[in-house]
Design an enzyme around this catalytic site. Structure first.
Site, PDB file in Angstrom:
ATOM      1  CG  HIS A  32      76.216  75.449  71.782  1.00  0.00           C
ATOM      2  ND1 HIS A  32      76.767  75.590  73.044  1.00  0.00           N
ATOM      3  CD2 HIS A  32      75.320  76.457  71.657  1.00  0.00           C
ATOM      4  CE1 HIS A  32      76.225  76.636  73.642  1.00  0.00           C
ATOM      5  NE2 HIS A  32      75.352  77.181  72.830  1.00  0.00           N
ATOM      6  CG  HIS A  83      73.533  73.795  75.202  1.00  0.00           C
ATOM      7  ND1 HIS A  83      73.619  74.802  74.287  1.00  0.00           N
ATOM      8  CD2 HIS A  83      72.210  73.513  75.314  1.00  0.00           C
ATOM      9  CE1 HIS A  83      72.417  75.120  73.846  1.00  0.00           C
ATOM     10  NE2 HIS A  83      71.543  74.349  74.455  1.00  0.00           N
ATOM     11  CD  GLU A  99      67.076  71.796  73.282  1.00  0.00           C
ATOM     12  OE1 GLU A  99      67.489  72.584  74.143  1.00  0.00           O
ATOM     13  OE2 GLU A  99      65.884  71.725  72.944  1.00  0.00           O
ATOM     14  CD  GLU A 152      69.090  74.296  77.147  1.00  0.00           C
ATOM     15  OE1 GLU A 152      68.718  75.313  77.759  1.00  0.00           O
ATOM     16  OE2 GLU A 152      69.519  74.324  75.979  1.00  0.00           O
TER      17      GLU A 152
END
Length: 279
Positions: A215, A255, A253, A270
């Site tokens: 990401h 990011h 997650e 996240e």
């Protein structure tokens, strides 16, 4: 091997992170609609009104930080004392400092890249394909990932827009960071790192796990490329000789990613944490 130094729990969906010259960490909370900073181990947050603007990308500057709200159609500025100010913008997402002291930002849904000069005047370049992250190189060339266009765009110092399609179809480029010889970017859907030269030549580097969903990406001063793997909950490192190593992160997650002045890294999870890593 990289080592986790500390984990700071923060509710509200940490998304973007940036570190200023003093080592203060700034971050966005996309789910809560807030921005914050970490000062001497203490989390301080500032609520945004309305709260549904989706604050995402953040960039430290001076005693505060700039951030984008792509659903709120504005760019915000938060000061160390918590004071807020805003600029109107169309679906802003990616954000970076311009060499002339102004700002560059992308219009995620409107298909544009905008330069805002220090005096407030703006110049818009039409760039279709969902322009996402943006960064300006030392020579004034601006690089942009086109997430839906499956390409990388370059805006030359004289304002020409040049686009290079990626070799892999449906790669979904997102994160981007400049390097001495061009820029590195991640291909979210293809599980690859990409590199674009100043002349537009693109090379792709598959990750060990093609389903990792990379990401964000940053380039450390020594040229090491660091990236987050959203689906795999890992931090990746690519050395100059092409070796890739990965570190499992707590939570899920990951990011945003930032390099601090002391060379350590911060990762926004996240799922609710900020993770501090020693390279």
């Amino acid at each position: 091997m990289p080592e986790i130094l500390e984990v700071v729990d923060v509710d509200g969906g940490p998304y973007g992170v940036t570190v200023d010259e003093t080592g203060t960490l700034w971050f966005t909370l996309a789910a809560r609609g807030a921005v914050g900073r970490l000062v001497d181990g203490t989390v301080e947050t500032v609520a945004l009104e309305p709260a549904d603007g989706s604050p995402t990308v953040i960039m430290a500057e001076g005693d505060g930080a700039w951030f984008t709200e792509f659903r709120g159609n504005r760019i915000g500025r938060v000061e160390a004392n918590g004071a807020l100010s805003f600029l109107t913008a169309e679906s802003p997402y990616g954000l970076c400092r311009a060499g002339d002291g102004g700002l560059w930002y992308t219009e995620l849904s409107a298909g544009g890249v905008v330069h805002r000069a220090p005096d407030g005047t703006t110049t818009r370049h039409a760039v279709e394909g969902m322009p996402s992250m943006i960064a300006e190189a030392a020579d004034g060339t601006v690089f942009v990932t086109l997430n839906q266009g499956n390409a990388v765009a370059r805006i030359t110092p004289d304002g020409q827009v040049r686009t290079t399609a990626l070799p892999t179809a449906g790669a979904g480029p997102v994160g981007l960071a400049t390097a001495a010889d061009g820029a590195w970017f991640v291909e979210l859907l293809a599980g690859q790192l990409g590199h674009v030269d100043r002349d537009g030549t693109v090379t792709e580097h598959p990750l060990p796990d093609r389903d990792a969903r990379p990401h964000a990406v940053v380039v450390a001063p020594d040229g090491t490329v660091w990236f987050t793997e959203w689906a795999a909950a890992r931090l990746g490192r690519r050395t100059a000789d092409g070796e890739i190593t990965e570190l499992a992160l707590p939570g899920a997650e990951p990011h945003g990613l930032a390099v601090a002045p002391d060379g350590t890294l911060w990762v926004a999870m996240e799922s609710g944490a900020l993770v501090h890593v020693r390279p």
